[in-house]
Design an enzyme around this catalytic site. Structure first.
Site, short mmCIF file in Angstrom:
data_model
loop_
_atom_site.label_atom_id
_atom_site.label_comp_id
_atom_site.label_asym_id
_atom_site.label_seq_id
_atom_site.Cartn_x
_atom_site.Cartn_y
_atom_site.Cartn_z
N LYS A 20 44.58 39.53 35.17
CA LYS A 20 43.74 40.41 36.01
C LYS A 20 44.58 41.18 37.03
O LYS A 20 44.31 42.35 37.29
CB LYS A 20 42.63 39.63 36.68
N THR A 21 45.60 40.53 37.64
CA THR A 21 46.43 41.25 38.61
C THR A 21 47.16 42.39 37.93
O THR A 21 47.29 43.49 38.49
CB THR A 21 47.44 40.28 39.27
N ASP A 72 39.16 42.41 44.19
CA ASP A 72 39.73 41.32 43.41
C ASP A 72 39.02 40.02 43.77
O ASP A 72 38.45 39.88 44.85
CB ASP A 72 41.22 41.23 43.74
N GLU A 73 39.07 39.02 42.86
CA GLU A 73 38.45 37.71 43.09
C GLU A 73 37.01 37.87 43.57
O GLU A 73 36.57 37.25 44.55
CB GLU A 73 39.26 36.90 44.12
N GLN A 130 35.30 30.47 37.96
CA GLN A 130 36.27 30.05 38.96
C GLN A 130 35.73 30.19 40.39
O GLN A 130 36.49 30.26 41.35
CB GLN A 130 37.57 30.85 38.82
N ARG A 169 45.28 25.57 35.30
CA ARG A 169 46.56 25.80 35.99
C ARG A 169 47.72 25.44 35.07
O ARG A 169 48.87 25.82 35.35
CB ARG A 169 46.68 24.94 37.27
#
Length: 695
Positions: free
Chosen positions: A37-38, A220-221, A249, A630
């Site tokens: 996504k980044t 974002d997020e 998330q 993770r």
């Protein structure tokens, strides 16, 4: 020469490409864990700049300073451009930017102070004392959380739902706390979102100015946004707005995050285009299948299924140790074994816990095995007393009306200004409705005006005593303090060389002598604390010499300090150490090898969640999902059979979430046994080779 569109087709998968090149209208990007996504956000900004959209029209909002910096650096790399007019910011830092321009419309002065949690709690304590609250009746941490919930609209004083109703006995305290903030020309962290909303609502011309400037907005997020942050974004956004998030998330409801914002976005922006990023570039197929198996049990989510081209990888290994000591030994032994056998560095390992309280046994095992580690959640550098003292001096120099920081330094180092003097100054401040600084000036000037003929003799000593009630010595001490702050303010606000001026301030107040006096039997402790101050000064010097820092002023530095969070630690300090952290702190990170410790009922899901509601269980499941995702290559999960709680040892049950991992992906694992002779010889040869080559 290839066009940017052609280059993007080579760099991105089909869904990423569509997300990057869709710049007009409302766009919802559902970005699964590890789906890049980044990368998408930064390529999207670069693509818009390549299309000729001015930097000044683009606003990208995220949650941490670290994420904002990374985003900006990656756009710089891709475009080769200076980005002086591009706004990439956290929500709170952007709120500061807005308030600096227009907070005077709400009754504050532009050079307001931003109170962190320590300052907020101090103001609550002072306000409570004035209202007659006893120390027992005032748990400032709980009251601070209550005030935050009230201010951000999560709770109200008369809510029919008892879980969302503020305790009305604190209502007056809240009102006085709010008045105190404005009196001291200060705002707290929640104000950095709520006050811009108020500004936009009460002053439409201010909102119109920002809507005219920012034609393209990205968030974002997005699943971590609160209701207020959503409202903030919604007020600003016209039609070209892209939000990137993953409802699976969403793990921050306890601090106001509202994953329902994704549904609100779809409602508020008709015709929104949705793109799902489901290809994971991080983890093996086995780890992703486990994550999908767990999260599929949540009902309140957008359906998605992550997939990977990274191969199946190792099974997920589950260990059921006798107790937390055996669990810690297992983790330490396995790290050492994998590190030597696979030539991994310590920072390839992440050990994740539901709560910091689980760390003690693991830390002891690491110390015993000489495993270097770093643990999130320690005392922040900027929360250390000596650092807060120096910063408080800078805050008072910048803003005389900042009572909390003035109270902190008025007698630090000690200069004979005791509690009685402070009480008298408070009385003047209350009577005149002014700040403590102005009360000091009133006392000093009042005494000066009467020095010629207005003294009275005290019956006890016959010595002159100013009618104001302050002794001559006290007046002298207050004058000296005023002189110090006034002179240092003039120096700090003029010209360059902020770091040198801070060092001169530290010398003038005699902070080293103060530390020696405080630690008379431990000069080493005093020296350590003074070295911390030197580190602070060096960091100021590096900051003001950064060529990207266009305005190295005292005000900008103080804003930066307030907005710094734990994610701003220098990454170099974490290299070569095992990462021990809570699952919450691990979000956004990845490690080749991950251990999830304490996968037991009552820990994850947390006991409180089990008692409360299914929604809470779903958030705990999302937390477990974040922990699993993770891991890149290997995942170990441990669940103790017994665990010590308080003074008792209790039987434990494995977490229900472990049963949700498909059985074919799991193998039960025993602690590492001694390696065979051939492997031991190979490890020894590798170590000899390493040392002989100086690697």
């Amino acid at each position: 020469m290839a066009s940017m569109r052609e280059n993007l087709r080579d760099e991105l998968n089909a869904e990423q490409y569509e997300a990057v090149t869709t710049t007009d209208g409302a766009l919802l990007i559902i970005a699964g864990a590890g789906s890049g996504k980044t990368r998408v956000i930064t390529f999207r900004i670069a693509y818009m700049l390549d299309k000729g959209i001015p930097q000044s029209q683009i606003l990208a909002l995220t949650f941490t300073n670290k994420a904002a910096r990374e985003m900006e650096e990656r756009v710089k790399e891709q475009t080769g451009k200076k980005l002086q007019n591009l706004t990439v910011s956290t929500f709170h830092a952007f709120g500061v930017k807005i308030l600096r321009q227009d907070i005077d419309k709400l009754g504050w002065r532009p050079n307001f102070s931003i109170y962190d949690e320590t300052d907020r709690n101090q103001l609550i304590k002072e306000t409570g004392r004035e209202l007659g609250f006893t120390a027992d009746a005032l748990d400032v941490y709980s009251v601070g959380n209550l005030f935050s919930n009230i201010k951000t609209g999560r709770w109200t004083w008369d809510n029919p739902d008892p879980k969302k109703r503020g305790n009305s006995q604190y209502r007056k305290l809240y009102e006085e706390y709010q008045s105190g903030l404005q009196l001291y020309n200060a705002v707290d962290f929640d104000d950095l979102i709520t006050l811009p909303i108020r500004l936009f609502t009460e002053h439409p011309e201010v909102l119109a100015k920002y809507r005219e400037r920012y034609k393209y907005i990205m968030v974002d997020e997005f699943q971590d946004t609160s209701i207020q942050q959503y409202e903030f974004m919604h007020l600003l956004a016209d039609k070209n707005v892209a939000v990137v998030g993953d409802d699976d998330q969403s793990i921050y409801s306890w601090r106001g995050a509202n994953y329902e914002n994704i549904r609100m976005f779809e409602r508020d922006f008709p015709g929104v285009k949705e793109i799902r990023l489901e290809q994971n570039y991080r983890s093996t197929e086995t780890i992703l299948a486990a994550a999908n198996g767990v999260i599929s049990h949540n009902t309140n989510r957008k359906d998605k299924s992550l997939w990977s081209g990274n191969g199946s990888g190792r099974p997920i290994e589950i260990y059921l140790p006798e107790n937390e000591a055996a669990e810690a030994d297992f983790i330490a032994e396995t790290i050492q074994s994998i590190r030597m056998a696979e030539k991994r560095s310590y920072d390839d390992f992440g050990v994740l816990m539901r709560a910091n309280t689980q760390s003690r046994a693991i830390e002891e095992a690491f110390l015993e095995s000489n495993i270097p580690y770093t643990m999130s959640g320690g005392t922040s550098f900027f929360q250390r007393k000596e650092i807060k003292d120096v910063i408080s001096y800078l805050r008072v120099c910048a803003n005389h009306d900042d009572d909390i920081n003035l109270l902190r330094i008025l007698n630090t180092p000690r200069r004979g200004i005791g509690r009685k003097t402070i009480e008298d100054l408070n009385a003047i401040a209350n009577e005149k409705k002014c700040s403590l600084w102005n009360a000091i000036q009133t006392a000093v000037k009042g005494a000066g005006a009467r020095q010629e003929n207005d003294f009275e003799l005290t019956p006890e000593s016959g010595s002159p005593e100013p009618v104001s009630g302050f002794s001559s010595k006290t007046i002298h001490d207050l004058e000296e303090f005023s002189r110090l702050i006034t002179e240092r303010r003039a120096a700090l606000l003029s010209g360059k060389g902020l770091a040198k001026k801070v060092r001169a301030l530290v010398d003038e107040i005699g902070y080293w002598d103060y530390l020696i006096g405080e630690y008379q039997k431990n000069e080493k402790a005093a020296r350590f604390k003074f070295l911390n101050i030197e580190s602070l000064i060096q960091s100021i010097e590096a900051w003001e010499n950064n060529p990207d820092n266009l305005d190295p002023s005292l005000f900008n530095y103080l804003n930066r300090v307030t907005l710094l969070s734990r994610d701003d630690m220098d990454d170099d300090t974490l290299k070569g150490k095992v990462n021990l952290m809570t699952i919450h702190a691990s979000k956004g990170l990845e490690f080749p090898v991950v251990f999830i410790a304490g996968a037991e009922e009552g820990i994850i899901p947390h006991a409180r969640s089990i008692e409360e509601s299914e929604d809470n269980i779903e958030e705990e499941r999302r937390l477990f999902y974040v922990a699993i995702t993770r891991a890149r290559d290997k995942l170990f999960i441990s669940s103790c059979r017994k665990r010590r709680k308080m003074q008792n040892t209790v039987e434990c049950t494995p977490s229900r979430f472990m049963d949700e991992i498909p059985a074919n992906l799991v193998e039960y694992h025993e602690p590492q046994t001694a390696v065979d002779t051939q492997t031991a010889r190979q490890i020894l040869e590798n170590m000899k080779l390493k040392f002989s080559t100086g690697a």
